[in-house]
Design a protein around this motif. Sequence first.
Motif, PDB file in Angstrom:
ATOM      1  N   GLN A 122      -1.514   4.857   0.431  1.00 19.57           N
ATOM      2  CA  GLN A 122      -0.730   3.782  -0.174  1.00 19.57           C
ATOM      3  C   GLN A 122       0.372   3.314   0.793  1.00 19.57           C
ATOM      4  OE1 GLN A 122      -2.016   6.464  -1.948  1.00 19.57           O
ATOM      5  NE2 GLN A 122      -3.526   4.962  -2.630  1.00 19.57           N
ATOM      6  N   THR A 169       0.664  -0.619   2.383  1.00 17.41           N
ATOM      7  CA  THR A 169       1.916  -1.370   2.448  1.00 17.41           C
ATOM      8  C   THR A 169       2.292  -1.706   3.891  1.00 17.41           C
ATOM      9  OG1 THR A 169       2.616  -0.197   0.449  1.00 17.41           O
ATOM     10  CG2 THR A 169       4.311  -1.381   1.665  1.00 17.41           C
ATOM     11  N   GLN A 170       2.224  -0.708   4.770  1.00 16.16           N
ATOM     12  CA  GLN A 170       2.574  -0.905   6.175  1.00 16.16           C
ATOM     13  C   GLN A 170       1.714  -1.980   6.836  1.00 16.16           C
ATOM     14  OE1 GLN A 170       4.778  -0.136   8.281  1.00 16.16           O
ATOM     15  NE2 GLN A 170       3.915   0.072  10.337  1.00 16.16           N
ATOM     16  N   ARG A 225       0.501  -4.546   5.457  1.00 10.54           N
ATOM     17  CA  ARG A 225       0.765  -5.834   4.804  1.00 10.54           C
ATOM     18  C   ARG A 225      -0.430  -6.365   4.019  1.00 10.54           C
ATOM     19  NH1 ARG A 225       1.953  -7.379   9.649  1.00 10.54           N
ATOM     20  NH2 ARG A 225       0.970  -9.431   9.432  1.00 10.54           N
ATOM     21  N   GLY A 253      -0.197  -5.689   0.918  1.00 13.07           N
ATOM     22  CA  GLY A 253       0.701  -6.005  -0.177  1.00 13.07           C
ATOM     23  C   GLY A 253       1.758  -4.937  -0.262  1.00 13.07           C
ATOM     24  N   ASN A 254       2.454  -4.870  -1.368  1.00 10.93           N
ATOM     25  CA  ASN A 254       3.353  -3.763  -1.676  1.00 10.93           C
ATOM     26  C   ASN A 254       2.700  -2.990  -2.820  1.00 10.93           C
ATOM     27  OD1 ASN A 254       5.741  -3.943   0.083  1.00 10.93           O
ATOM     28  ND2 ASN A 254       5.925  -5.978  -0.823  1.00 10.93           N
ATOM     29  N   TYR A 255       2.079  -1.885  -2.447  1.00  8.39           N
ATOM     30  CA  TYR A 255       1.211  -1.163  -3.377  1.00  8.39           C
ATOM     31  C   TYR A 255       1.907  -0.927  -4.726  1.00  8.39           C
ATOM     32  CZ  TYR A 255      -2.359   1.980  -5.037  1.00  8.39           C
ATOM     33  OH  TYR A 255      -3.368   2.537  -5.773  1.00  8.39           O
ATOM     34  N   TYR A 259      -1.158  -6.682  -4.451  1.00  4.56           N
ATOM     35  CA  TYR A 259      -1.572  -7.431  -3.274  1.00  4.56           C
ATOM     36  C   TYR A 259      -0.617  -8.611  -3.088  1.00  4.56           C
ATOM     37  CZ  TYR A 259      -6.098  -4.996  -3.283  1.00  4.56           C
ATOM     38  OH  TYR A 259      -7.077  -4.051  -3.237  1.00  4.56           O
ATOM     39  N   ASN A 309       8.249  -3.630   4.580  1.00  7.42           N
ATOM     40  CA  ASN A 309       7.101  -3.932   5.435  1.00  7.42           C
ATOM     41  C   ASN A 309       7.235  -5.317   6.081  1.00  7.42           C
ATOM     42  OD1 ASN A 309       6.705  -5.141   2.926  1.00  7.42           O
ATOM     43  ND2 ASN A 309       4.522  -4.676   2.824  1.00  7.42           N
ATOM     44  N   THR A 314      -3.349 -10.117   7.146  1.00 10.53           N
ATOM     45  CA  THR A 314      -2.742  -8.795   7.180  1.00 10.53           C
ATOM     46  C   THR A 314      -2.501  -8.378   8.624  1.00 10.53           C
ATOM     47  OG1 THR A 314      -4.820  -7.544   7.359  1.00 10.53           O
ATOM     48  CG2 THR A 314      -4.139  -8.248   5.144  1.00 10.53           C
TER      49      THR A 314
END
Length: 362
Positions: free
Chosen positions: A147, A151-152, A154, A156-158, A161, A296, A335
Amino acid sequence: MRNGMIICLSTILLGMMTTENTIAQQKKIKPLVIVEQGSFAVGGIKITNPGTFNVQDALKPEGQTLHGDHAYVFYQVPDKSKKLPLVFLHGAGQSKKTWESTPDGREGFQNIFLRKKYPVYLLDQPRRAAAGRTTVASAISTTADEQFWFTQFRIGNYPNYFENVQFPRDEQSLAQFYRQMTPNTGAFDAKVISDAISGLFDRIGSGILVTHSQGGGPGWMTAIQNTNVKAIAAYEPYSSFLFPEGEVPTPISSTGLFGALKGQAIPLEDFLKLTKIPIVIYYGDNIADAPTDIWNKDHWRSGLEMALKWAEVINKYGGDATVVHLPEIGIKGNTHFPFSDLNNVEVAEALSDWLKSKGLDK
């Protein structure tokens, strides 16, 4: 495969075919004609243990050898190929799989550029994947961290998305993405990696180096030590930006998890070698344009800012470096892996156009 032996390859679509884009592409796929392919190791060292080997006690290390720290190379040459090959180097936690099929089973840059008639060389860097034989022991972590990488990188921010992200949102594609992560078998060493890549260019002659992320640093180092590197295209490099001694910029702070981003000093004589070749750097979407608490986005803001500073110094000394922020040219939602995102054909066209503009597509 021997020269002259022609193979017709229909692309094997890997993974579960879950998206409409994948199914549509599968229907349109055309045979790919390959006239030569093969694999080999390059670079590395040989260690000989003291003593004398005793065949009757063959499990003892005395007198035995260890070949390690080499790169693994798989290559293909298409029919009626262009002169300059593309050499692809992956980033952290990855392998040559990065450039093969995408997580949802579409063609990656390997086949996309073979279809454009470029010979393609895919690398596993020393101490990674098929080049895992190492001379420096290292523990392999089994920490659950996927996870974080979601996030890292990109996506999304788990667990959310990004709204416009060019990543397939089905569970099977995400699982394929997680499963392409590959551990180091020994400590990361940029010099070991660049020495191996330089050995590859010694073997194949002139070519174009395409790097991703952590591969950026070894890429610059390879170009410094080997004039057979005729151009570099780098996707989202972050660390290891090399500046002339006395011209390293102030570290760029961010709210990312790795602290401030610092440049690295090298002698001006070495730096000037980077001004002799065209260089293009690509960054994707969802990168902040100003400091933000979204870590991120802010982490990659510092990388993009450092790249711009670096290109400015390259060009000040008469070089040819361009930083392309893909959203600014209308390619949106990418991403940290633009070359395997849903719009990777469009991303490939941008690189293809750049190669043509520099006369590297003959």
